[in-house]
Design a protein around this motif. Structure first.
Motif, short mmCIF file in Angstrom:
data_model
loop_
_atom_site.label_atom_id
_atom_site.label_comp_id
_atom_site.label_asym_id
_atom_site.label_seq_id
_atom_site.Cartn_x
_atom_site.Cartn_y
_atom_site.Cartn_z
N ALA A 95 -24.23 -23.75 -22.72
CA ALA A 95 -24.80 -22.63 -21.97
C ALA A 95 -26.24 -22.45 -22.46
CB ALA A 95 -24.00 -21.36 -22.20
N GLY A 96 -27.16 -22.21 -21.53
CA GLY A 96 -28.55 -22.01 -21.91
C GLY A 96 -29.47 -22.15 -20.72
N ARG A 97 -30.75 -22.20 -21.00
CA ARG A 97 -31.73 -22.46 -19.96
C ARG A 97 -31.67 -23.95 -19.64
NH1 ARG A 97 -36.32 -18.24 -20.57
NH2 ARG A 97 -35.11 -16.60 -21.56
N ILE A 98 -31.60 -24.26 -18.36
CA ILE A 98 -31.27 -25.63 -17.94
C ILE A 98 -32.18 -26.69 -18.57
CG2 ILE A 98 -31.04 -27.20 -15.98
CD1 ILE A 98 -30.15 -24.76 -14.33
N ARG A 99 -33.47 -26.58 -18.36
CA ARG A 99 -34.39 -27.63 -18.85
C ARG A 99 -34.32 -27.81 -20.35
NH1 ARG A 99 -40.03 -27.12 -15.57
NH2 ARG A 99 -39.14 -27.34 -13.50
N GLU A 100 -34.47 -26.71 -21.08
CA GLU A 100 -34.49 -26.78 -22.54
C GLU A 100 -33.17 -27.28 -23.09
OE1 GLU A 100 -35.44 -24.21 -20.69
OE2 GLU A 100 -37.44 -23.59 -21.32
N THR A 101 -32.08 -26.80 -22.53
CA THR A 101 -30.76 -27.20 -23.02
C THR A 101 -30.51 -28.68 -22.74
OG1 THR A 101 -29.97 -24.94 -22.64
CG2 THR A 101 -28.30 -26.64 -22.96
N LEU A 102 -30.85 -29.12 -21.53
CA LEU A 102 -30.69 -30.55 -21.21
C LEU A 102 -31.47 -31.42 -22.18
CD1 LEU A 102 -30.92 -30.92 -17.33
CD2 LEU A 102 -29.05 -31.67 -18.80
N LYS A 103 -32.74 -31.09 -22.35
CA LYS A 103 -33.60 -31.94 -23.17
C LYS A 103 -33.27 -31.82 -24.66
CE LYS A 103 -38.32 -33.19 -24.31
NZ LYS A 103 -37.92 -33.37 -25.70
N ASP A 104 -33.29 -30.60 -25.19
CA ASP A 104 -33.18 -30.40 -26.64
C ASP A 104 -31.78 -30.59 -27.19
OD1 ASP A 104 -35.87 -29.75 -26.41
OD2 ASP A 104 -35.53 -27.59 -26.56
N GLU A 105 -30.77 -30.12 -26.45
CA GLU A 105 -29.42 -30.11 -27.00
C GLU A 105 -28.53 -31.25 -26.50
OE1 GLU A 105 -27.49 -26.27 -27.09
OE2 GLU A 105 -29.44 -25.27 -26.95
N MET A 106 -29.01 -31.96 -25.48
CA MET A 106 -28.19 -33.05 -24.96
C MET A 106 -28.94 -34.39 -25.05
SD MET A 106 -26.37 -31.29 -21.69
CE MET A 106 -25.26 -29.92 -21.87
N ILE A 107 -30.00 -34.53 -24.28
CA ILE A 107 -30.69 -35.82 -24.20
C ILE A 107 -31.30 -36.22 -25.55
CG2 ILE A 107 -32.65 -37.01 -23.13
CD1 ILE A 107 -31.92 -35.27 -20.57
N ASP A 108 -31.97 -35.30 -26.23
CA ASP A 108 -32.58 -35.63 -27.53
C ASP A 108 -31.52 -35.95 -28.58
OD1 ASP A 108 -35.04 -35.24 -26.38
OD2 ASP A 108 -35.50 -33.38 -27.45
N VAL A 109 -30.32 -35.40 -28.44
CA VAL A 109 -29.24 -35.65 -29.39
C VAL A 109 -28.54 -36.98 -29.08
CG1 VAL A 109 -26.99 -34.81 -30.22
CG2 VAL A 109 -28.88 -33.20 -29.86
N PHE A 136 -38.50 -32.91 -13.61
CA PHE A 136 -38.67 -32.63 -15.04
C PHE A 136 -38.14 -33.80 -15.88
CE2 PHE A 136 -36.59 -31.11 -18.94
CZ PHE A 136 -37.70 -30.64 -19.64
N LEU A 137 -36.96 -34.29 -15.53
CA LEU A 137 -36.36 -35.38 -16.30
C LEU A 137 -37.17 -36.67 -16.18
CD1 LEU A 137 -32.57 -34.74 -15.58
CD2 LEU A 137 -33.80 -34.37 -17.74
#
Length: 149
Positions: A95-109, A136-137
């Motif tokens: 759960a979070g803000r879509i862009r930041e969560t996708l990038k920081d918590e999923m893709i970067d991990v 964005f992606l």
């Protein structure tokens, strides 16, 4: 000279948004993962922006939304697991803000070498305010991005 095997994808991340395009995007991701004998990561972000504006939100609501999403892809996961050529399937829901969560918590991990997303999932109002997640992606990812139309 590069051999064709090394040009494949080892980690595929697909982002699903619950829109009517979700099935088409997931189908393509499963095919790509099976064809490449890769790991498949299925990501979904529960947009908490509206909930944050209200101040706080009950964790029960987030849990219910997570379960709804898991139920919506359960049959597809079973089919993908039965495929046998996908090394690993993992579902990541945050759960979070879509862009930041996708990038920081999923893709970067996860650090995928391919991201698959739908071309259009946001409502026209959100699109006007946020812009396209797929744009964005493609602009910010360090790997290939496949946008499904």
């Amino acid at each position: 000279m590069t051999d064709y095997q090394s040009l494949g994808y080892d980690k595929i991340f697909v982002t699903l948004d619950g829109s009517e395009m979700q099935q088409k995007v997931l189908d393509r991701a499963i095919i790509m993962a099976a064809n490449n004998n890769s790991e498949l990561y299925i990501g979904h972000v529960i947009d908490s922006t509206a909930l944050e504006t209200a101040g706080t939100y009950p964790t029960e609501l987030i849990d219910n939304l997570k379960q709804e999403f898991l139920n919506s892809i359960a049959e597809d996961i079973k089919k993908a697991e039965a495929e046998g050529s996908i090394k690993k399937i993992e579902v990541v829901i945050k759960a979070g803000r879509i862009r930041e969560t996708l990038k920081d918590e999923m893709i970067d991990v996860i650090e995928p070498d391919l991201i698959i997303c739908g071309a259009r999932g946001l409502s026209s109002i959100k699109y006007a305010l946020l812009g396209s997640i797929s744009t964005f992606l493609t602009r910010n990812a360090k790997c290939d991005t496949l946008v499904i139309k």
